[in-house]
Design a protein around this motif. Structure first.
Motif, PDB file in Angstrom:
ATOM      1  N   SER A  42       0.854  -1.189   0.000  1.00  0.00           N
ATOM      2  CA  SER A  42       0.000   0.000   0.000  1.00  0.00           C
ATOM      3  C   SER A  42       0.889   1.238   0.000  1.00  0.00           C
ATOM      4  N   PRO A  43       0.524   2.257  -0.798  1.00  0.00           N
ATOM      5  CA  PRO A  43       1.377   3.446  -0.873  1.00  0.00           C
ATOM      6  C   PRO A  43       1.404   4.173   0.470  1.00  0.00           C
ATOM      7  N   PRO A  44       2.574   4.642   0.896  1.00  0.00           N
ATOM      8  CA  PRO A  44       2.656   5.377   2.162  1.00  0.00           C
ATOM      9  C   PRO A  44       1.979   6.741   2.038  1.00  0.00           C
ATOM     10  N   GLN A  45       1.455   7.209   3.140  1.00  0.00           N
ATOM     11  CA  GLN A  45       0.811   8.512   3.154  1.00  0.00           C
ATOM     12  C   GLN A  45       1.853   9.608   3.335  1.00  0.00           C
ATOM     13  N   VAL A  46       1.682  10.696   2.594  1.00  0.00           N
ATOM     14  CA  VAL A  46       2.627  11.814   2.617  1.00  0.00           C
ATOM     15  C   VAL A  46       1.848  13.106   2.824  1.00  0.00           C
ATOM     16  N   THR A  47       2.388  13.985   3.663  1.00  0.00           N
ATOM     17  CA  THR A  47       1.765  15.297   3.862  1.00  0.00           C
ATOM     18  C   THR A  47       2.749  16.380   3.421  1.00  0.00           C
ATOM     19  N   PHE A  48       2.182  17.539   3.093  1.00  0.00           N
ATOM     20  CA  PHE A  48       2.981  18.665   2.604  1.00  0.00           C
ATOM     21  C   PHE A  48       2.800  19.876   3.522  1.00  0.00           C
ATOM     22  N   ASP A  49       2.699  19.634   4.827  1.00  0.00           N
ATOM     23  CA  ASP A  49       2.406  20.729   5.754  1.00  0.00           C
ATOM     24  C   ASP A  49       3.501  21.799   5.743  1.00  0.00           C
ATOM     25  N   ALA A  50       4.753  21.389   5.522  1.00  0.00           N
ATOM     26  CA  ALA A  50       5.857  22.350   5.581  1.00  0.00           C
ATOM     27  C   ALA A  50       6.124  23.034   4.249  1.00  0.00           C
ATOM     28  N   ALA A  51       5.340  22.720   3.223  1.00  0.00           N
ATOM     29  CA  ALA A  51       5.582  23.310   1.903  1.00  0.00           C
ATOM     30  C   ALA A  51       5.060  24.741   1.856  1.00  0.00           C
ATOM     31  N   PRO A  52       5.782  25.646   1.217  1.00  0.00           N
ATOM     32  CA  PRO A  52       5.310  27.034   1.124  1.00  0.00           C
ATOM     33  C   PRO A  52       4.094  27.143   0.215  1.00  0.00           C
ATOM     34  N   ASP A  53       3.152  27.998   0.617  1.00  0.00           N
ATOM     35  CA  ASP A  53       1.948  28.220  -0.186  1.00  0.00           C
ATOM     36  C   ASP A  53       2.150  29.312  -1.229  1.00  0.00           C
ATOM     37  N   THR A  65      10.563  19.580   2.855  1.00  0.00           N
ATOM     38  CA  THR A  65      10.701  18.169   3.216  1.00  0.00           C
ATOM     39  C   THR A  65       9.313  17.572   3.449  1.00  0.00           C
ATOM     40  N   PRO A  66       8.819  16.719   2.554  1.00  0.00           N
ATOM     41  CA  PRO A  66       7.532  16.056   2.793  1.00  0.00           C
ATOM     42  C   PRO A  66       7.610  15.191   4.048  1.00  0.00           C
ATOM     43  N   GLU A  67       6.478  15.046   4.721  1.00  0.00           N
ATOM     44  CA  GLU A  67       6.412  14.249   5.940  1.00  0.00           C
ATOM     45  C   GLU A  67       5.689  12.940   5.638  1.00  0.00           C
ATOM     46  N   THR A  68       6.353  11.818   5.914  1.00  0.00           N
ATOM     47  CA  THR A  68       5.757  10.507   5.683  1.00  0.00           C
ATOM     48  C   THR A  68       5.085  10.028   6.963  1.00  0.00           C
ATOM     49  N   LEU A  69       3.838   9.573   6.828  1.00  0.00           N
ATOM     50  CA  LEU A  69       3.061   9.136   7.991  1.00  0.00           C
ATOM     51  C   LEU A  69       3.143   7.632   8.200  1.00  0.00           C
ATOM     52  N   ASP A  70       3.660   6.882   7.229  1.00  0.00           N
ATOM     53  CA  ASP A  70       3.759   5.425   7.335  1.00  0.00           C
ATOM     54  C   ASP A  70       5.211   5.005   7.106  1.00  0.00           C
ATOM     55  N   ILE A  71       5.436   3.723   7.327  1.00  0.00           N
ATOM     56  CA  ILE A  71       6.754   3.173   7.008  1.00  0.00           C
ATOM     57  C   ILE A  71       6.916   3.154   5.496  1.00  0.00           C
ATOM     58  N   TRP A  72       8.027   3.697   5.036  1.00  0.00           N
ATOM     59  CA  TRP A  72       8.264   3.788   3.597  1.00  0.00           C
ATOM     60  C   TRP A  72       9.081   2.579   3.158  1.00  0.00           C
ATOM     61  N   PRO A  73       8.519   1.697   2.327  1.00  0.00           N
ATOM     62  CA  PRO A  73       9.292   0.534   1.854  1.00  0.00           C
ATOM     63  C   PRO A  73      10.558   0.982   1.138  1.00  0.00           C
TER      64      PRO A  73
END
Length: 391
Positions: A42-53, A65-73
């Motif tokens: 299953s693809p890991p979840q990624v958030t972009f909270d630190a990305a500039p708008d 730096t994207p933030e990964t919420l799961d273990i990244w294979p």
């Protein structure tokens, strides 16, 4: 006896025949169990909270730096694409994994993009991991004023007193793109006195930049020129002088018989302020200097004055790297007309050593121009381990 042997032989033959039939039956029976199907990753979840708008029009890249919420294979490698919002044409693309840290996206040919909205999409094995939409805004930054001051919050000046060591350039801006780069330089003729480069932290505001010689020497008297460059273009300039105002020569006038008037009190005159490690019982500076070691726990700043009168008010303001860290004040109550006005800064329980940095202290007395002194508190440097030598 012979009959028993024949019976046992027959029994053994029956057993062998039965076992053979059973083996044949098992061999002929079809194996209907299918091998286990591997579970797809299953693809890991990624958030972009630190990305500039928002990015400035002069930007040539976006990085965060994207933030990964799961273990990244370890075998999964994501592909990113940059395009205009709502368009399929890819402007640039590349690969990213968490081990790479920042996601660095250079704009095509290293050039700025036109204002608008853009989408950065991240996919892995054909599955979308997420996307971030940001805007590139038109450049509308305006620097509305730039002033010369002795302190970040002090009044604007056109001339600095002779012997000044430390001053500030205070500027106000509006309509800025956060992160817009700027550069300030102060020169005397062609000689660079100080410079400062940083980025604007917000859309509108007022900032102060400290200027001083690296060796702490006073500024020479003369004409100076300050320039603020924002996003590669000159936004504001300021000319000022350093040196005391010349005293006009009195002209001859007709002699008039003096009238009996009370003698005025002596003027308040103070020596250049000092910074010292301590004070003697008489108020004299002990170990005055402009550079203090990292283990300093208290530093005194003061000035020797003549013409002090009871009731004279004084105030001190301390700045560390341009940030106000202390303010104090008092009233001179002693008689005699002379003495030392002083103040000190100390550490606190749990952190007795003063923080390193460039310090500026401004002493203000009633009836006197502000007195400014600077000193440097050096940071602790961990000693390098010495190589072992053979005895």
């Amino acid at each position: 006896m012979g009959a028993q042997r024949r019976s046992r032989s027959v029994s053994l033959a029956v057993v062998v025949l039965v076992c053979g039939l059973l083996g044949l039956l098992v061999a002929c029976t079809p194996n209907t169990a299918s091998p286990p199907t591997p579970t797809p990753l299953s693809p890991p979840q990624v958030t972009f909270d630190a990305a500039p708008d928002t990015l400035c029009q002069a930007a040539t890249q976006i990085r965060f730096t994207p933030e990964t919420l799961d273990i990244w294979p370890i075998t999964v490698k994501a592909q990113w694409t940059l395009s205009r919002e709502g368009e399929s044409a890819v402007l640039s693309q590349g690969e990213w994994q968490p081990g790479m840290g920042e996601l660095f996206v250079a704009f095509p040919n290293g050039e700025a993009l036109s204002p608008g909205r853009y989408t950065l999409a991240l996919r892995a094995d054909g599955v979308s991991l997420g996307e971030h939409t940001f805007a590139i805004t038109e450049d509308t930054t305006a620097v509305t004023s730039m002033e010369l001051t002795l302190t970040p919050s002090g009044p604007a000046l056109t001339r600095l007193p002779g012997g000044t060591q430390h001053f500030y350039l205070r500027y106000t801006y509006q309509g800025a793109c956060p992160g817009a780069p700027y550069w300030i330089a102060v020169r005397r003729g062609d000689a660079l006195v100080c410079s400062h480069n940083a980025t604007l932290p917000q859309t509108d505001g007022t900032e102060s930049v400290a200027c001083y010689r690296k060796d702490g020497a006073p500024l020479e008297d003369g004409d100076y020129h300050a320039e603020l460059t924002l996003m590669g273009r000159t936004e504001h300039t300021l000319a000022f002088e350093v040196g005391d105002v010349p005293v006009p020569t009195p002209t001859a006038t007709a002699t008039i018989a003096p009238t009996a008037t009370p003698e005025p009190p002596p003027p308040l005159v103070c020596a250049p302020p000092f910074a010292a490690a301590g004070l003697s019982p008489g108020g004299e500076p002990f170990l005055p200097q402009q550079r203090f070691e990292w283990y300093s726990q208290v530093i005194y700043v003061g000035t020797q004055c003549e013409g002090l009168r009871p009731g004279t008010r004084w105030q001190s303001v301390w700045y560390r790297n341009g940030v106000n860290v202390r303010a104090a004040g008092g009233v001179w109550q002693e008689t005699g007309g002379a003495g030392v006005i002083w103040d000190s800064i100390t550490g606190i329980p749990g952190a007795p050593f003063l923080l390193p940095g460039e310090y500026t202290v401004v002493l203000t007395l009633d009836g006197s121009v502000p007195l400014t002194t600077t000193f440097r508190l050096i940071a602790y440097v961990k000693p390098e381990p010495q190589p072992e030598t053979d005895q």
